[in-house]
Design a protein around this motif. Structure first.
Motif, PDB file in Angstrom:
ATOM      1  N   ILE A 169       9.122   1.485  -8.143  1.00 38.40           N
ATOM      2  CA  ILE A 169       9.869   2.234  -8.173  1.00 38.40           C
ATOM      3  C   ILE A 169      10.417   2.761  -6.481  1.00 38.40           C
ATOM      4  N   PRO A 170      12.007   2.143  -6.475  1.00 40.21           N
ATOM      5  CA  PRO A 170      12.583   2.257  -5.240  1.00 40.21           C
ATOM      6  C   PRO A 170      12.317   3.920  -4.632  1.00 40.21           C
ATOM      7  N   LYS A 171      12.274   4.017  -3.008  1.00 40.27           N
ATOM      8  CA  LYS A 171      11.955   5.050  -2.330  1.00 40.27           C
ATOM      9  C   LYS A 171      13.767   5.793  -2.355  1.00 40.27           C
ATOM     10  N   LYS A 172      12.848   7.029  -2.185  1.00 36.64           N
ATOM     11  CA  LYS A 172      14.305   8.287  -2.408  1.00 36.64           C
ATOM     12  C   LYS A 172      14.619   7.840  -0.789  1.00 36.64           C
ATOM     13  N   LYS A 212       0.392  -1.020   0.006  1.00 37.36           N
ATOM     14  CA  LYS A 212      -0.011  -0.011   0.180  1.00 37.36           C
ATOM     15  C   LYS A 212       0.478   1.087   0.146  1.00 37.36           C
ATOM     16  N   GLY A 213       0.879   2.349  -0.600  1.00 42.04           N
ATOM     17  CA  GLY A 213       1.276   3.726  -0.599  1.00 42.04           C
ATOM     18  C   GLY A 213       2.989   3.532  -2.040  1.00 42.04           C
ATOM     19  N   GLU A 214       3.391   2.267  -2.199  1.00 43.48           N
ATOM     20  CA  GLU A 214       4.320   2.029  -3.111  1.00 43.48           C
ATOM     21  C   GLU A 214       4.200   2.209  -4.664  1.00 43.48           C
ATOM     22  N   LYS A 215       4.942   3.287  -4.975  1.00 41.97           N
ATOM     23  CA  LYS A 215       4.638   3.235  -5.900  1.00 41.97           C
ATOM     24  C   LYS A 215       5.626   3.088  -7.196  1.00 41.97           C
ATOM     25  N   PHE A 216       4.757   2.608  -8.475  1.00 37.43           N
ATOM     26  CA  PHE A 216       5.202   1.341  -9.078  1.00 37.43           C
ATOM     27  C   PHE A 216       4.707   2.487 -11.080  1.00 37.43           C
ATOM     28  N   LYS A 217       5.256   1.684 -12.273  1.00 38.35           N
ATOM     29  CA  LYS A 217       5.092   1.507 -13.434  1.00 38.35           C
ATOM     30  C   LYS A 217       4.138   0.973 -13.360  1.00 38.35           C
ATOM     31  N   ILE A 218       3.836   0.276 -14.723  1.00 34.59           N
ATOM     32  CA  ILE A 218       2.960  -0.601 -15.237  1.00 34.59           C
ATOM     33  C   ILE A 218       3.920  -0.611 -16.764  1.00 34.59           C
ATOM     34  N   ASP A 219       4.023  -1.684 -16.861  1.00 37.42           N
ATOM     35  CA  ASP A 219       4.237  -1.882 -18.333  1.00 37.42           C
ATOM     36  C   ASP A 219       4.069  -1.381 -19.166  1.00 37.42           C
ATOM     37  N   GLY A 220       4.454  -0.443 -20.284  1.00 41.53           N
ATOM     38  CA  GLY A 220       3.742  -0.203 -21.469  1.00 41.53           C
ATOM     39  C   GLY A 220       2.291   0.751 -21.420  1.00 41.53           C
ATOM     40  N   TYR A 221       2.614   1.573 -20.395  1.00 41.56           N
ATOM     41  CA  TYR A 221       1.819   2.944 -19.258  1.00 41.56           C
ATOM     42  C   TYR A 221       3.319   3.677 -19.215  1.00 41.56           C
ATOM     43  N   GLU A 222       2.842   5.173 -18.764  1.00 44.69           N
ATOM     44  CA  GLU A 222       3.683   6.447 -19.223  1.00 44.69           C
ATOM     45  C   GLU A 222       4.134   6.735 -17.230  1.00 44.69           C
ATOM     46  N   ASP A 223       2.547   6.365 -16.836  1.00 42.65           N
ATOM     47  CA  ASP A 223       2.106   6.821 -15.495  1.00 42.65           C
ATOM     48  C   ASP A 223       3.015   6.499 -14.434  1.00 42.65           C
ATOM     49  N   ILE A 224       2.526   6.750 -13.250  1.00 40.89           N
ATOM     50  CA  ILE A 224       3.278   6.145 -12.063  1.00 40.89           C
ATOM     51  C   ILE A 224       1.648   6.313 -11.038  1.00 40.89           C
ATOM     52  N   TYR A 225       2.148   4.904 -10.737  1.00 42.88           N
ATOM     53  CA  TYR A 225       0.713   4.362  -9.930  1.00 42.88           C
ATOM     54  C   TYR A 225       1.169   4.488  -8.472  1.00 42.88           C
ATOM     55  N   PHE A 226       0.044   4.267  -7.946  1.00 44.34           N
ATOM     56  CA  PHE A 226       0.092   3.553  -6.167  1.00 44.34           C
ATOM     57  C   PHE A 226      -1.363   3.279  -5.574  1.00 44.34           C
ATOM     58  N   ILE A 227      -1.306   2.756  -4.715  1.00 43.63           N
ATOM     59  CA  ILE A 227      -2.705   2.113  -4.736  1.00 43.63           C
ATOM     60  C   ILE A 227      -2.997   2.261  -2.890  1.00 43.63           C
ATOM     61  N   GLU A 228      -4.517   2.952  -2.557  1.00 39.20           N
ATOM     62  CA  GLU A 228      -4.545   3.535  -1.679  1.00 39.20           C
ATOM     63  C   GLU A 228      -6.145   3.720  -1.593  1.00 39.20           C
ATOM     64  N   ASN A 229      -5.875   3.190   0.455  1.00 41.91           N
ATOM     65  CA  ASN A 229      -7.615   2.715   0.453  1.00 41.91           C
ATOM     66  C   ASN A 229      -8.400   1.223  -0.512  1.00 41.91           C
ATOM     67  N   GLY A 230      -7.877   0.547  -1.120  1.00 41.37           N
ATOM     68  CA  GLY A 230      -8.854   0.605  -1.980  1.00 41.37           C
ATOM     69  C   GLY A 230      -8.803   0.515  -3.997  1.00 41.37           C
TER      70      GLY A 230
END
Length: 150
Positions: free
Chosen positions: A62-65, A12-30
Motif C-alpha cells: 500500500i503506497p504511503k500517503k 518493517k511498518g510498511e502496510k500491505f494486503k495479502i491476495d485473497g484477504y481483506e485486511d491491511i497488514y504490517f510487521i512490527e517487533n517480529g
C-alpha cells in the motif's frame, strides 16, 4: 526466529494486503499485525494467520500517503468529482484522469482513452507527486468532495 519482513518482502511498518484477504497488514517487533476497523476507531491487532496459508500469495504494498499542503488540498477539493486520479508525467506535467491511468514510457495513459486534463497552471504545486511514483494518486483518499447532486 522467522524474519517476517523477508518472507513477505516488505519493510518493517510498511502496510500491505495479502491476495485473497481483506485486511491491511504490517510487521512490527517480529509480529504480523492487521488493522481492525471498529466504527470510527482503528485497532492494531496481532494476526494469527498460518504462514503456510499465505506463503506464495501475492503481496500488494500500500503506497504511503503523500503530505499535501493546505493549498494543494484546497485545489484537490475543488477538482470536479468525475476526476478521480492525479499523476505527473515524465516531462513534469500534472494531469487528472476520470479513470485510473497506467504508466507507459513517458506519460500516464489510459487504454480506454478516458477523459483527462493537464493542470499546467499547478505544475509548481504537488511536488510530492513525481514521475517516479509507481501508482497515480487517488484524489478521494485525501479530500472529501461534494458532488453537485448533493
Amino acid at each position: 526466529m522467522l524474519d517476517l519482513c523477508k518472507i513477505f518482502g516488505v519493510e518493517k511498518g510498511e502496510k500491505f494486503k495479502i491476495d485473497g484477504y481483506e485486511d491491511i497488514y504490517f510487521i512490527e517487533n517480529g509480529y504480523l499485525y492487521y488493522i481492525g476497523d471498529y466504527g470510527e476507531k482503528k485497532s492494531y491487532l496481532k494476526s494469527y494467520l498460518i504462514i503456510n496459508d499465505v506463503v506464495g500469495k501475492n503481496i500488494i504494498k500500500i503506497p504511503k500517503k503523500k503530505n499535501f499542503t493546505d493549498d494543494e488540498l484546497c485545489v484537490l477539493k475543488n477538482i470536479d468529482k468525475k476526476y478521480k486520479w492525479i499523476a505527473r508525467d515524465k516531462s513534469g506535467n500534472l494531469c487528472i484522469f476520470d479513470e485510473k491511468p497506467n504508466k507507459n514510457e513517458e506519460i500516464w495513459d489510459n487504454v480506454i482513452r478516458s477523459d483527462f486534463i493537464e493542470l499546467n497552471c499547478y505544475n509548481s504545486l504537488f511536488n510530492s507527486i513525481q514521475w517516479e511514483d509507481e501508482e497515480p494518486v487517488c484524489i478521494d483518499d485525501y479530500v472529501d468532495r461534494e458532488s453537485e447532486e448533493d
